[in-house]
Structures are given as C-alpha cells and as structure tokens.
Motif scaffolding. Structure first.
Motif, PDB file in Angstrom:
ATOM      1  N   GLY A  17       0.646  -1.408  -0.028  1.00  0.00           N
ATOM      2  CA  GLY A  17       0.046   0.009  -0.020  1.00  0.00           C
ATOM      3  C   GLY A  17       0.870   1.186  -0.067  1.00  0.00           C
ATOM      4  N   THR A  18       1.854   1.200   0.565  1.00  0.00           N
ATOM      5  CA  THR A  18       2.731   2.549   0.668  1.00  0.00           C
ATOM      6  C   THR A  18       3.539   2.538  -0.590  1.00  0.00           C
ATOM      7  OG1 THR A  18       4.658   1.069   1.496  1.00  0.00           O
ATOM      8  CG2 THR A  18       3.397   2.105   3.154  1.00  0.00           C
ATOM      9  N   GLU A  19       3.685   1.587  -1.416  1.00  0.00           N
ATOM     10  CA  GLU A  19       4.338   1.788  -2.885  1.00  0.00           C
ATOM     11  C   GLU A  19       3.307   2.461  -3.590  1.00  0.00           C
ATOM     12  OE1 GLU A  19       5.704  -1.878  -4.001  1.00  0.00           O
ATOM     13  OE2 GLU A  19       7.302  -2.013  -2.309  1.00  0.00           O
ATOM     14  N   ALA A  20       2.103   1.933  -3.599  1.00  0.00           N
ATOM     15  CA  ALA A  20       1.249   2.593  -4.422  1.00  0.00           C
ATOM     16  C   ALA A  20       0.540   3.766  -4.067  1.00  0.00           C
ATOM     17  CB  ALA A  20      -0.338   1.530  -4.269  1.00  0.00           C
ATOM     18  N   ASP A  21       0.607   4.381  -2.609  1.00  0.00           N
ATOM     19  CA  ASP A  21       0.563   5.703  -2.255  1.00  0.00           C
ATOM     20  C   ASP A  21       1.478   6.760  -2.875  1.00  0.00           C
ATOM     21  OD1 ASP A  21      -1.834   4.714  -0.805  1.00  0.00           O
ATOM     22  OD2 ASP A  21      -0.693   4.884   0.919  1.00  0.00           O
ATOM     23  N   THR A  22       2.723   6.385  -2.868  1.00  0.00           N
ATOM     24  CA  THR A  22       3.666   7.238  -3.378  1.00  0.00           C
ATOM     25  C   THR A  22       3.554   7.408  -4.873  1.00  0.00           C
ATOM     26  OG1 THR A  22       5.428   5.562  -3.772  1.00  0.00           O
ATOM     27  CG2 THR A  22       5.334   6.749  -1.556  1.00  0.00           C
ATOM     28  N   SER A  23       3.308   6.542  -5.509  1.00  0.00           N
ATOM     29  CA  SER A  23       2.902   6.458  -7.223  1.00  0.00           C
ATOM     30  C   SER A  23       1.824   7.369  -7.401  1.00  0.00           C
ATOM     31  CB  SER A  23       3.071   5.283  -7.798  1.00  0.00           C
ATOM     32  OG  SER A  23       1.783   4.431  -7.326  1.00  0.00           O
ATOM     33  N   SER A  24       0.824   7.232  -6.729  1.00  0.00           N
ATOM     34  CA  SER A  24      -0.643   8.171  -6.993  1.00  0.00           C
ATOM     35  C   SER A  24      -0.184   9.508  -6.589  1.00  0.00           C
ATOM     36  CB  SER A  24      -1.677   7.536  -6.250  1.00  0.00           C
ATOM     37  OG  SER A  24      -1.455   7.551  -4.844  1.00  0.00           O
ATOM     38  N   THR A  25       0.441   9.725  -5.576  1.00  0.00           N
ATOM     39  CA  THR A  25       0.716  11.309  -5.097  1.00  0.00           C
ATOM     40  C   THR A  25       1.789  11.947  -6.376  1.00  0.00           C
ATOM     41  OG1 THR A  25       2.471  10.601  -3.643  1.00  0.00           O
ATOM     42  CG2 THR A  25       0.347  10.816  -2.522  1.00  0.00           C
ATOM     43  N   ASP A  26       2.387  11.129  -6.592  1.00  0.00           N
ATOM     44  CA  ASP A  26       3.322  11.858  -7.904  1.00  0.00           C
ATOM     45  C   ASP A  26       2.308  12.314  -8.937  1.00  0.00           C
ATOM     46  OD1 ASP A  26       6.068   9.136  -7.659  1.00  0.00           O
ATOM     47  OD2 ASP A  26       5.658  11.193  -6.584  1.00  0.00           O
ATOM     48  N   ILE A  27       1.404  11.598  -9.300  1.00  0.00           N
ATOM     49  CA  ILE A  27       0.276  11.827 -10.485  1.00  0.00           C
ATOM     50  C   ILE A  27      -0.315  13.307 -10.033  1.00  0.00           C
ATOM     51  CG2 ILE A  27      -1.422  11.215 -11.894  1.00  0.00           C
ATOM     52  CD1 ILE A  27      -0.232   8.373 -11.646  1.00  0.00           C
ATOM     53  N   LEU A  28      -0.820  13.157  -8.807  1.00  0.00           N
ATOM     54  CA  LEU A  28      -1.757  14.148  -8.237  1.00  0.00           C
ATOM     55  C   LEU A  28      -0.875  15.356  -8.085  1.00  0.00           C
ATOM     56  CD1 LEU A  28      -3.802  12.146  -5.795  1.00  0.00           C
ATOM     57  CD2 LEU A  28      -4.206  12.916  -8.306  1.00  0.00           C
ATOM     58  N   ASN A  29       0.450  15.230  -7.892  1.00  0.00           N
ATOM     59  CA  ASN A  29       1.410  16.254  -7.610  1.00  0.00           C
ATOM     60  C   ASN A  29       2.098  17.077  -8.881  1.00  0.00           C
ATOM     61  OD1 ASN A  29       0.513  16.728  -4.937  1.00  0.00           O
ATOM     62  ND2 ASN A  29       2.250  15.543  -4.270  1.00  0.00           N
ATOM     63  N   SER A  30       1.918  16.451 -10.133  1.00  0.00           N
ATOM     64  CA  SER A  30       2.330  16.995 -11.296  1.00  0.00           C
ATOM     65  C   SER A  30       1.979  18.070 -11.721  1.00  0.00           C
ATOM     66  CB  SER A  30       2.311  15.804 -12.489  1.00  0.00           C
ATOM     67  OG  SER A  30       0.848  15.981 -12.722  1.00  0.00           O
ATOM     68  N   PRO A  31       2.849  18.873 -12.205  1.00  0.00           N
ATOM     69  CA  PRO A  31       2.329  20.181 -12.747  1.00  0.00           C
ATOM     70  C   PRO A  31       1.396  20.289 -13.689  1.00  0.00           C
ATOM     71  CG  PRO A  31       4.800  19.937 -12.867  1.00  0.00           C
ATOM     72  CD  PRO A  31       4.210  18.699 -12.596  1.00  0.00           C
ATOM     73  N   GLU A  32       1.250  19.323 -14.602  1.00  0.00           N
ATOM     74  CA  GLU A  32       0.239  19.550 -15.768  1.00  0.00           C
ATOM     75  C   GLU A  32      -1.166  19.107 -15.067  1.00  0.00           C
ATOM     76  OE1 GLU A  32       2.863  16.894 -15.898  1.00  0.00           O
ATOM     77  OE2 GLU A  32       3.885  18.116 -17.180  1.00  0.00           O
TER      78      GLU A  32
END
Length: 111
Positions: free
Chosen positions: A50-65
């Motif tokens: 779950g921690t691995e999935a959380d970090t990858s999803s937050t990367d998308i949500l924090n992307s500049p686009e």
C-alpha cells in the motif's frame, strides 16, 4: 388483526429454540475449537504494498500538468459561481421591486 398476530407467533417460534426461561442460550458456532475468524489475513503484506501504491499516486496528483488543469477547472468554477450570484442578485432586486411595498406594509403591521 389476525395478520399481525400470526407474524408475532411466527417470530416467537423462530426465537423459542434459543430462549430457555428468560435466559438466552448461545447459538452454535460454525468454527471448530482453536479456529479464529480474522478479516486481516495479510495485513503486513498489504501495508508494504500500500505504501508503494500511495507514493506513485501522489506523484501523479502533484504533477505540474495536473495542478495546472486543476487550477483552470477551479477558476472556471469560480467564474460560473460569480455569474450565478449576479443572476440571483438581479432576480432578488426584481422581486424586491415587485413585492417591496407589500413586504414593507407587512413589516409595519408586525412591528
């Protein structure tokens, strides 16, 4: 009145085997001695995954686009809300112009 009595009797017949003179008898358990029912079978493994999935999803949500698009959507929502407020204020003023004298007469009667 027969229908409600029959429902009460049917419920009493269902409950009767588990009641013994004002004492409730424990229902039989489907587990054998020593078995434990648990809903968290793989908690440690899920926690690590779950921690691995959380970090990858937050990367998308924090992307500049994503953030730029989110800002554009919020700005358009604010503009639409301001337009709706202006229309509502115009309708309120039209209502006051139409019903204003009657509302003032009612207020003077009440006070």
């Amino acid at each position: 009145m027969i229908f409600p009595k029959s429902i009460i009797l049917a419920l009493a017949a269902l409950v009767a085997p588990s009641v013994n003179a004002f004492q409730i008898v424990k229902p039989s358990v489907a587990f054998h001695a020593g078995q434990v029912a648990s809903t968290c079978l793989y908690a440690e493994e899920e926690g690590e995954a779950g921690t691995e999935a959380d970090t990858s999803s937050t990367d998308i949500l924090n992307s500049p686009e994503f953030l730029r698009r989110k800002l554009d959507v919020i700005k358009s929502d604010i503009a639409q809300a301001e337009a709706d407020i202006a229309v509502a204020q115009e309708q309120a003023e039209a209502g006051k112009a139409e019903w204003g004298p009657q509302m003032e007469a009612l207020q003077s009667e009440v006070s």
